[in-house]
Design an enzyme around this catalytic site. Sequence first.
Site, short mmCIF file in Angstrom:
data_model
loop_
_atom_site.label_atom_id
_atom_site.label_comp_id
_atom_site.label_asym_id
_atom_site.label_seq_id
_atom_site.Cartn_x
_atom_site.Cartn_y
_atom_site.Cartn_z
N GLU A 35 -3.99 8.05 7.48
CA GLU A 35 -5.07 7.31 6.98
C GLU A 35 -5.36 5.97 7.96
OE1 GLU A 35 -5.28 4.36 2.85
OE2 GLU A 35 -4.14 6.20 2.91
N HIS A 53 0.73 -1.16 0.02
CA HIS A 53 -0.11 0.05 0.04
C HIS A 53 0.89 1.16 -0.08
CE1 HIS A 53 -2.18 2.96 2.46
NE2 HIS A 53 -3.32 2.77 1.33
N GLU A 107 1.99 1.76 -3.39
CA GLU A 107 1.03 2.40 -4.34
C GLU A 107 1.07 4.00 -4.30
OE1 GLU A 107 -3.27 3.64 -3.78
OE2 GLU A 107 -2.90 1.71 -2.96
N HIS A 108 1.20 4.43 -2.78
CA HIS A 108 1.07 5.92 -2.70
C HIS A 108 2.26 6.26 -3.29
CE1 HIS A 108 -2.09 6.86 0.34
NE2 HIS A 108 -2.45 5.56 0.08
#
Length: 426
Positions: free
Chosen positions: A140, A65, A68-69
């Site tokens: 997040e 993840h 991905e960012h």
Amino acid sequence: MKTIEYHQFGEQLFVEKLANGLTVYLQPKRGFHKTIATLGVNYGSVDSQFNLAGKLISQPAGIAHFLEHKMFDKKDYDVFELFNQTGASANAYTSFTNTNYLFSTAGNLKKNLMILLDFVQIPYFTEEKVTREKGIIDQEINMYRNDAGNRIYFQTVADLYPKSPLALDIAGSVDSVSQITLADVQTAYQTFYRPENMALFITGNLDPVETLDWIKENQKQKPAASPIDVTRHVPIPAAAREAIHQHSMQITRPKVAVGIRGDDVVPTGRAGVKYEMAISMMLDLFFSETAATYDDLYQDGVIDDSFSWEFENERTFHFALLSADSDNPDEFITKIHRVIDQIPEKLPELTAAFELQKRELYGNYIEMMDSQEAISGQFNGFLGEPVTIYDEVDILNRLSLEDVLRITETFLKSSTIQSEIIRAKA
């Protein structure tokens, strides 16, 4: 370029594996103005451990993840700005087993396609940017930690798969993200973001020959990397056969979930899609709003409109999850268990309901065929053979109640059941 014909629906899928290993799937939709492109990477949150050239590599949870960012953050610009300038809408998401980058556009297909391929295949990582990203992802993680629905989902999965990568949130934890280094990011990217581990699917307003030429020209600048010896290591230890776990949060009404972990072996390819469809239809036959058992639970006040179920069938794992808001979560667990125990016995009696369910599902598929979002969302290029929405219709047409019973018995026979309750904090 290979062509797969779906004569019944007048559709075609064009397929070509490029010299560098990237597999391209093109499905033109005549009369449509919008085009959606998805570049998928066969790499997700469960892939934090792997053997590379004979050495076990263990990376912090959440790194897929995190990566991905980082792909959107370049030296002196943000990739979203480039898509915005063309009028396209872009997004990305990471699951347990995949990372997907996509855009939707009504024009400038070539330009947007080049942006997509270049930003994913030409990374820009620095110590400073890695450090800055940690603060963003911490926010997040904390946001989702305070979401009771998100928590009960991941807590159920964690208890179904204890001491495994599935026991950790896809985004990781604040602690695990703090441990991610530039070297970790580079290693993950170099290991998994390789053309042969990617698939590009495009559907909508496109000319397949012209579009493939654009892609080939772009990929000439990205030759195949040197072969590597990599083996994924996703340990899945056994879990307690059955247990109830209790938690508390600042909520007004308790939440409850029952998770069913399958420990049987699911086949790959279209046979795996058949398995998933069979279990999903079984769950519908007992837990959809038209099911007699659903009506009994509803009339008894055990469930209400908040009730839902889902079935996940992914690489190395599969599970069902039934959840709801409930004033009496203990009763919910007891009665859901009772229904599950009765399924193998009652399923053969549901011939008429099964045929009705098939017709309803067939109608849903026909409706989805007019949506590029649905077509793109249903496509899977990592099963050893491409599976489209049209293949799923063929599988559905061939599916029998006997198939559903056989697969259900296999799934439930070796299953592990874990239940979660989140009560209001006193």
